[in-house]
Motif scaffolding. Sequence first.
Motif, mmCIF file in Angstrom:
data_model
loop_
_atom_site.group_PDB
_atom_site.id
_atom_site.type_symbol
_atom_site.label_atom_id
_atom_site.label_comp_id
_atom_site.label_asym_id
_atom_site.label_seq_id
_atom_site.Cartn_x
_atom_site.Cartn_y
_atom_site.Cartn_z
ATOM 1 N N ALA A 68 10.530 8.341 33.718
ATOM 2 C CA ALA A 68 9.597 9.409 34.075
ATOM 3 C C ALA A 68 8.464 8.875 34.947
ATOM 4 C CB ALA A 68 9.036 10.061 32.815
ATOM 5 N N ALA A 69 7.953 7.686 34.607
ATOM 6 C CA ALA A 69 6.865 7.086 35.390
ATOM 7 C C ALA A 69 7.333 6.768 36.804
ATOM 8 C CB ALA A 69 6.362 5.829 34.690
ATOM 9 N N THR A 70 8.574 6.317 36.946
ATOM 10 C CA THR A 70 9.116 6.040 38.278
ATOM 11 C C THR A 70 9.226 7.321 39.091
ATOM 12 O OG1 THR A 70 10.352 4.093 37.564
ATOM 13 C CG2 THR A 70 11.147 5.211 39.537
ATOM 14 N N ILE A 71 9.751 8.374 38.484
ATOM 15 C CA ILE A 71 9.886 9.653 39.190
ATOM 16 C C ILE A 71 8.528 10.143 39.679
ATOM 17 C CG2 ILE A 71 10.432 12.108 38.855
ATOM 18 C CD1 ILE A 71 12.699 11.172 36.961
ATOM 19 N N ALA A 72 7.506 10.043 38.830
ATOM 20 C CA ALA A 72 6.166 10.502 39.216
ATOM 21 C C ALA A 72 5.577 9.627 40.316
ATOM 22 C CB ALA A 72 5.250 10.509 37.998
ATOM 23 N N ALA A 73 5.742 8.308 40.192
ATOM 24 C CA ALA A 73 5.172 7.388 41.192
ATOM 25 C C ALA A 73 5.798 7.601 42.561
ATOM 26 C CB ALA A 73 5.373 5.946 40.736
ATOM 27 N N ARG A 215 8.101 -1.680 43.111
ATOM 28 C CA ARG A 215 9.350 -0.909 42.990
ATOM 29 C C ARG A 215 9.076 0.590 42.942
ATOM 30 N NH1 ARG A 215 11.171 -1.401 37.196
ATOM 31 N NH2 ARG A 215 9.581 0.234 37.017
ATOM 32 N N ASP A 216 8.066 0.988 42.168
ATOM 33 C CA ASP A 216 7.820 2.413 41.952
ATOM 34 C C ASP A 216 6.880 3.030 42.983
ATOM 35 O OD1 ASP A 216 9.457 2.199 39.791
ATOM 36 O OD2 ASP A 216 7.924 2.607 38.277
ATOM 37 N N PHE A 217 5.808 2.326 43.322
ATOM 38 C CA PHE A 217 4.817 2.890 44.228
ATOM 39 C C PHE A 217 5.042 2.494 45.680
ATOM 40 C CE2 PHE A 217 2.724 2.980 40.100
ATOM 41 C CZ PHE A 217 2.121 4.226 40.094
#
Length: 329
Positions: A68-73, A215-217
């Motif tokens: 979920a944090a990856t999707i949001a970032a 990776r995420d941002f």
Amino acid sequence: MPEPSPQPPKRRGRLFRFSSAVAVLLALAGYLVVQYVTGGTGAPGCKVVSGRGGGPQYEFSPEQAVNAATIAAVGTGRGMPERAVAIALATSLQESGLHNIEHGDRDSLGLFQQRPSMGWGTEKQIMDPAYAAGTFYEHLAKVPDYKRLPLTVAAQRVQRSGYPEAYAKHEPDASLLAAALTGQSAATLTCQGRPEVRTEAAATGPDAVRAALVRDFGRDAFQETGAEVRATTAASPSPSATAGAHGRTVTVPVPPAGKADAGRTAKERGWQLAHWAVANSSALHIARVSYAGREWTAGSTDSHWRPTGAPGTAGAERSAGSVRIVTGQ
């Protein structure tokens, strides 16, 4: 005295079925207990609550929290608004339960059950959560006026599912997650922070935190604003830290709000980073996260964000300029 007659076959059959059912239930209960105690993928572990207080809440596992944090970032990195993030989260909740699964209907894969045969990317790309989220947002951005559409309609315009109304039931949970993971709601996401049980060695420590942030941002998200992610050894725990929680500290300066932030403030960006760190606490062995005069500590019974200074004090205001992430290794 007559001998007791043998037990009727029908009764023996009922007893056997009853005993089998009890054995299955005990086995299932044992599995769930093991998953909960060890912090496995079935354990709740994390919780998000309403920023208004006394409202709804949603409990989910550490694995779901990372995804979920990856999707949001990825969404905020593309300048997508909170509504877009909620649509993406609801879609993933329906398609995969926020799990990055390697199977599905026909050749469907990953968080959004995207299909290589339908042009969503290669199998390897689709199984990369950041890529999968990025291509979902790319398609969502092409949906006319998607922000004003009912969530399930907007999701269906992207997914073209055989169950077009299925996304609607996930909107309450997805909205809670989106508010926390975009930083709109402060100090609303917590996790117990138990380390994940893995069959192979997992990278932890400051280097792993930096790699996960990029990776995420995205690397440019920090470089373009002049922000820097740096690791230092903590000489001593902060006043609110538990004994022995020296660890290693990653300090992430909060970049000022820019054109790509869909109207978000710097403090909202800070809370997004802080909640991202908590969501990744099990995977990256993160012990403490501090931001804006509040601190989360892994292993506490309630996992609340505790105040580290009086609101409005100089110390609390200074701490809003960066997010401090203390790892256990």
